[in-house]
Scaffold this motif. Structure first.
Motif: not given
Length: 133
Positions: A42-66
């Motif tokens: 599932d890793k490729e689908i996970f990377m293209k979906g959730d992880v890519k969305a998290w990157k956008k959220q992180f860049n727009s300061e809607q998500l943080q990962i300490l």
């Protein structure tokens, strides 16, 4: 929210998941009140979906990962080591309160956010680097 105990997650089905050799990660889905898992396939689908969305959220300061959460989030369950990455969603500069009973009751970690528990540290670190760089 339903009442959970550590026994909630120790079903025969859950224990089979924890023992899968091709397990990528396990995590809690708050709106379903259920733990889920991903396999290596599932890793490729996970990377293209959730992880890519998290990157956008992180860049727009809607998500943080300490980074400190990653360093401290190593747990052993059922003789297997898991490496955690805690996602904390933000609104107006404040961390939203999201409970993760799976992390608390199974992994023994109280977090504000959702923790993805990876079976391979390299996978966790690669995803963290991708999101935060």
């Amino acid at each position: 929210m339903p009442l959970f105990t550590s026994e909630t997650f120790k079903t025969k089905e859950s224990m089979k998941v924890f023992n899968k050799k091709d397990l990528l990660c396990v995590y809690w889905v708050a709106n379903c009140h259920k733990d889920f898992h991903l396999l290596m396939e599932d890793k490729e689908i996970f990377m293209k979906g959730d992880v890519k969305a998290w990157k956008k959220q992180f860049n727009s300061e809607q998500l943080q990962i300490l980074e400190s959460n990653n360093c401290e989030n190593t747990c052993i369950f059922n003789n297997r080591t898991f490496y955690g990455m805690t996602l904390q969603w933000m609104k107006d500069g404040e961390t939203l309160e999201i409970s993760d009973p799976f992390s608390l009751l199974v992994m023994g970690r109280m977090v504000n956010g959702i923790t993805y528990w990876f079976t391979i540290k390299k996978n966790r670190d690669m995803i963290y680097e991708y999101i935060t760089k």
